[in-house]
Design a protein around this motif. Structure first.
Motif, PDB file in Angstrom:
ATOM      1  N   PHE A  79      64.581  36.680  90.890  1.00 37.68           N
ATOM      2  CA  PHE A  79      64.429  35.811  89.722  1.00 37.68           C
ATOM      3  C   PHE A  79      65.475  34.702  89.829  1.00 37.68           C
ATOM      4  CE2 PHE A  79      62.423  39.051  86.513  1.00 37.68           C
ATOM      5  CZ  PHE A  79      61.291  39.092  87.308  1.00 37.68           C
ATOM      6  N   SER A 127      57.772  35.738  82.268  1.00 36.94           N
ATOM      7  CA  SER A 127      57.651  34.366  82.787  1.00 36.94           C
ATOM      8  C   SER A 127      58.332  34.246  84.144  1.00 36.94           C
ATOM      9  CB  SER A 127      58.287  33.362  81.825  1.00 36.94           C
ATOM     10  OG  SER A 127      57.624  33.411  80.595  1.00 36.94           O
ATOM     11  N   ALA A 128      59.485  34.907  84.278  1.00 37.52           N
ATOM     12  CA  ALA A 128      60.183  34.871  85.564  1.00 37.52           C
ATOM     13  C   ALA A 128      59.312  35.499  86.646  1.00 37.52           C
ATOM     14  CB  ALA A 128      61.529  35.601  85.458  1.00 37.52           C
ATOM     15  N   CYS A 177      56.039  35.544  86.636  1.00 36.26           N
ATOM     16  CA  CYS A 177      54.964  34.584  86.919  1.00 36.26           C
ATOM     17  C   CYS A 177      55.431  33.501  87.902  1.00 36.26           C
ATOM     18  CB  CYS A 177      54.492  33.907  85.638  1.00 36.26           C
ATOM     19  SG  CYS A 177      53.480  34.980  84.627  1.00 36.26           S
ATOM     20  N   ARG A 178      56.636  32.976  87.650  1.00 36.63           N
ATOM     21  CA  ARG A 178      57.162  31.938  88.551  1.00 36.63           C
ATOM     22  C   ARG A 178      57.324  32.488  89.965  1.00 36.63           C
ATOM     23  NH1 ARG A 178      60.265  30.684  83.977  1.00 36.63           N
ATOM     24  NH2 ARG A 178      62.107  31.763  84.761  1.00 36.63           N
ATOM     25  N   LEU A 179      57.801  33.732  90.045  1.00 38.14           N
ATOM     26  CA  LEU A 179      57.993  34.351  91.359  1.00 38.14           C
ATOM     27  C   LEU A 179      56.643  34.522  92.063  1.00 38.14           C
ATOM     28  CD1 LEU A 179      60.114  35.560  93.282  1.00 38.14           C
ATOM     29  CD2 LEU A 179      59.713  37.777  92.195  1.00 38.14           C
ATOM     30  N   CYS A 180      55.634  34.963  91.303  1.00 38.89           N
ATOM     31  CA  CYS A 180      54.294  35.124  91.881  1.00 38.89           C
ATOM     32  C   CYS A 180      53.767  33.788  92.392  1.00 38.89           C
ATOM     33  CB  CYS A 180      53.316  35.680  90.843  1.00 38.89           C
ATOM     34  SG  CYS A 180      53.569  37.415  90.469  1.00 38.89           S
ATOM     35  N   ASP A 181      53.974  32.740  91.607  1.00 43.79           N
ATOM     36  CA  ASP A 181      53.500  31.416  92.015  1.00 43.79           C
ATOM     37  C   ASP A 181      54.158  30.990  93.324  1.00 43.79           C
ATOM     38  OD1 ASP A 181      51.853  31.236  89.877  1.00 43.79           O
ATOM     39  OD2 ASP A 181      53.188  29.987  88.657  1.00 43.79           O
ATOM     40  N   ALA A 182      55.462  31.265  93.431  1.00 45.19           N
ATOM     41  CA  ALA A 182      56.195  30.827  94.615  1.00 45.19           C
ATOM     42  C   ALA A 182      55.836  31.659  95.841  1.00 45.19           C
ATOM     43  CB  ALA A 182      57.703  30.906  94.353  1.00 45.19           C
ATOM     44  N   GLY A 239      66.613  30.750  91.374  1.00 43.80           N
ATOM     45  CA  GLY A 239      66.381  30.042  92.635  1.00 43.80           C
ATOM     46  C   GLY A 239      67.409  30.420  93.672  1.00 43.80           C
ATOM     47  N   GLU A 294      68.437  28.723  88.471  1.00 43.41           N
ATOM     48  CA  GLU A 294      67.186  28.101  88.910  1.00 43.41           C
ATOM     49  C   GLU A 294      67.490  26.941  89.854  1.00 43.41           C
ATOM     50  OE1 GLU A 294      64.136  29.046  88.257  1.00 43.41           O
ATOM     51  OE2 GLU A 294      64.587  30.565  86.726  1.00 43.41           O
ATOM     52  N   ASN A 332      61.301  42.690  92.460  1.00 45.03           N
ATOM     53  CA  ASN A 332      61.147  41.386  91.791  1.00 45.03           C
ATOM     54  C   ASN A 332      62.443  40.782  91.284  1.00 45.03           C
ATOM     55  OD1 ASN A 332      58.553  42.219  92.027  1.00 45.03           O
ATOM     56  ND2 ASN A 332      58.171  42.485  89.835  1.00 45.03           N
TER      57      ASN A 332
END
Lengths: 291, 87, 260
Positions: free
Chosen positions: A43, A82-83, A85-90, A45, C127, A39
């Motif tokens: 983290f 939170s990072a 979660c964002r990775l899971c969403d993407a 982009g 990001e 993961n």
């Protein structure tokens, strides 16, 4: 606690995908059941995430965390969560896993009055398997599952030491954790073998005692020996004894998605896929998934 | 030109080029090449490879730092005026 | 407080401070003693942090050589603890550490090169952000241009140095010939770090462009930043600067500040 059963890793062999193989995998799109990545390397982009999203177009992806510290006594790092979660969403991963370990303590005193706040040791560290630790870890697993909105797979650890204060075995701890939180178990066969050789854990008893229905994935890897201690270096091929334990697990637990991990002295891709092929053959011998 | 004219001219040239939208469209086409860039080029390689997170133990024993002589022995020799001052 | 915390803290002190592990740790194993076990963990701890620093500071490692770099990281690791499960956050203090590191005192440019490398490291992991929306900019009436507050892309950094750090950095990238001679007296450099099509790019800015960008980074309006820059650098050309910075993906978005 009900968790949506959205784990969709295919019940075949996959490989751990690391940077040296990104290009070759994306160029040749070799036949791989699925891939697993760490993961924290994705983290943020940029190029890493973009590459993973490209890979995701062709293969199921499993997200495997190394930094959450489920058993840490410092508070769960909300930014880290939170990072994730964002990775899971993407990525929309087929599975999300972490290790049964700690990496951080709050307010550690040194030299009497000096205090180090929220020290993190970036490693996978064992802890005593007590009732107190069980409720502590269970609370944190609940928090993680709540936040990512899905079932977490928790992996047994390779350890180089153990605690006299442990009240149960690691296997019992994992089973109880799964029963309390609904989390799944990621069973790393090499880690068990390392613990058998280092700590004298009874490997076959461990396998027989695991709740088969909770086991959702296997890991296979190689280790090294240093000063008599087996170190989980993920730097070689899976050894014969671990293949034997894997076969034993297939009999007692059943076939599950199986990963070949290789993290240092990473060989050419063909060596990895060759190892995966060996796992695949054994999986096929034990027929299709139970699902 | 006064300040206002300078701003108008400068932003006007941005608008005229409309280059940002073009650049991002081109970026999409280059995706494939760029993801190869991760493992192939410079800094990106180091960041995503050498300092990657791993769940493995360390194989090589850390040597005792006291063995090392505290004198830089790298490419700094090629930077004029950049070598150690004689104490 | 959890009893667990006592065991973890003792274990942590054994790893990072070399203290004796607690009596609640088993002392002997199948084929080794607890001292070996702790040594394996200490080795992992230092090794992981060393590798992380080597990943973030590859140019520093080349400049001083592997052995000296290991000495440097060993001392850095003793002084700065990790505070995140994400290793990529570790090593931010390196420039300041090197500036005070006695054995590196002769290499006066080294702290600035470290600052440049940390900026590149952060740029790589930053990001994503939308690039400047030209369509939206076209809707802003020209009389409001002075009030524009331009936002900088999260991957963009500026490192200003008295030394030619941009040239030093480029000379140490993979694919560079390795055959270089850099004269420290060749002057100051303003290194612009940005991310273009996901690749981290380091380019040099003029003094005027750098001063202007610093103003914008500080949240100064377009009108004010431009006027201040022109006072100090009469040759400053906003049009050239804007085109260059937009091409380098430096500008992300904008809003309109209150009119003065």
């Amino acid at each position: 606690m009900e968790k949506p059963a959205n784990d969709s890793l295919p019940c075949i062999a996959g490989i751990g995908l690391r940077a040296p193989h990104y290009c070759e995998v994306l160029e040749k799109l070799p036949k791989l059941g699925w891939v697993e990545v760490h993961n924290e390397n994705f983290f943020g982009g940029g190029a890493s995430l973009r590459t993973l999203l490209k890979v995701r177009e062709h293969y199921p992806v499993s997200l495997h965390g190394v930094g959450m510290g489920l058993a840490s006594t410092a508070p769960l790092d909300q930014a880290h969560l939170s990072a994730l979660c964002r990775l899971c969403d993407a990525v929309q991963p087929a599975a999300v896993s972490e290790h049964l370990c700690w990496n951080s303590v709050p307010d550690m005193t040194i030299n009497g009055p000096m205090v180090i706040n929220d020290l993190v040791i970036n490693d996978l560290l064992p802890f005593p398997y007590t009732q107190e630790a069980l409720s502590h870890v269970a609370r944190r697993v609940d928090q993680v599952q709540e936040k990512i909105g899905r079932r977490l797979l928790v992996e047994n650890l390779s350890s180089y030491l153990s605690f006299t204060s442990s009240e149960m075995s690691e296997g019992e701890f994992l089973s109880e954790l799964s029963r309390h939180t609904g989390c799944a178990i990621l069973f790393d066969v090499n880690n068990l073998y390392v613990n058998a050789r280092n700590l004298g854990v009874d490997a076959k008893a461990f396998i027989k005692a695991l709740p088969a229905e909770a086991v959702a994935e296997y890991h296979l890897a190689g280790h090294s020996i240093r000063d008599g201690c087996l170190v989980d270096t993920h730097s070689t091929q899976v050894c014969a004894e671990v293949w034997e334990l894997y076969e034993f697990a297939l009999q007692h637990i059943g076939p599950r998605p199986t990963l070949i991990e290789w993290d240092s002295d990473i060989p050419v891709l063909a060596v990895l896929t060759g190892e995966a092929e060996k796992a695949q053959q054994r999986l096929e011998e034990y027929h299709a998934c139970f699902k | 030109m006064n300040n206002r004219q300078i701003l108008s001219a400068a932003i006007g040239s941005l608008l005229a080029l409309g280059l940002v939208s073009n650049a991002s469209a081109a970026g999409k086409k280059m995706d494939m090449e760029q993801c190869y860039g991760v493992a192939k080029t410079g800094h990106n390689d180091c960041s995503s490879n050498k300092s990657a997170h791993s769940c493995a133990g360390q194989a090589t024993k850390d040597r005792d730092a006291e063995d090392f002589v505290a004198v830089p022995k790298g490419t700094c020799a090629k930077i004029a005026g950049g070598t150690l001052k004689s104490a | 407080m959890l009893v667990l915390n006592d065991d973890l803290s003792d274990f942590a002190r054994a790893i990072v401070r070399g203290e004796e592990p607690s009596s609640r740790v088993v002392t002997s194993y199948q084929n080794y003693s607890v001292a070996i076990a702790i040594e394996v963990y200490r080795n992992n701890y230092r090794g992981n942090l060393h590798d992380t620093l080597a990943g973030a500071y590859p140019v520093i490692e080349q400049l001083v050589g592997k052995d000296f770099f290991r000495l440097l990281t060993r001392q850095f690791i003793g002084q700065y603890f990790s505070r995140s499960g994400n290793l990529h956050h570790y090593g931010a203090e390196m420039a300041g550490f090197i500036a005070a590191f006695e054995p590196a005192q002769g290499l006066v440019y080294l702290p600035d090169v470290a600052a440049l490398e940390w900026a590149c490291h952060c740029a790589y992991f930053a990001e994503d952000a939308a690039t400047l929306d030209i369509g939206k900019l076209a809707q802003v009436p020209p009389e409001q241009y002075p009030d524009l507050i331009l936002h900088i892309h999260p991957a963009c950094h500026l490192v200003r140095s008295r030394y030619p750090i941009t040239a030093i950095w480029h000379a140490h990238q993979p694919g560079a010939s390795g055959d270089f001679h850099i004269d420290l007296d060749s002057g100051a450099s303003n290194a612009l770090i940005s991310r273009k099509n996901d690749v981290v790019v380091v380019s040099a800015l003029t003094e005027g462009d750098a001063a202007w960008l610093q103003g914008i980074q500080a949240g100064t309006s377009l009108g004010e930043a431009t006027a201040t820059t022109l006072e100090h650098y009469p040759d400053f050309n906003l049009q050239t600067a804007l085109l260059k910075l937009v091409a380098q993906n430096v500008l992300a978005n904008f809003n309109l500040g209150a009119a003065p």
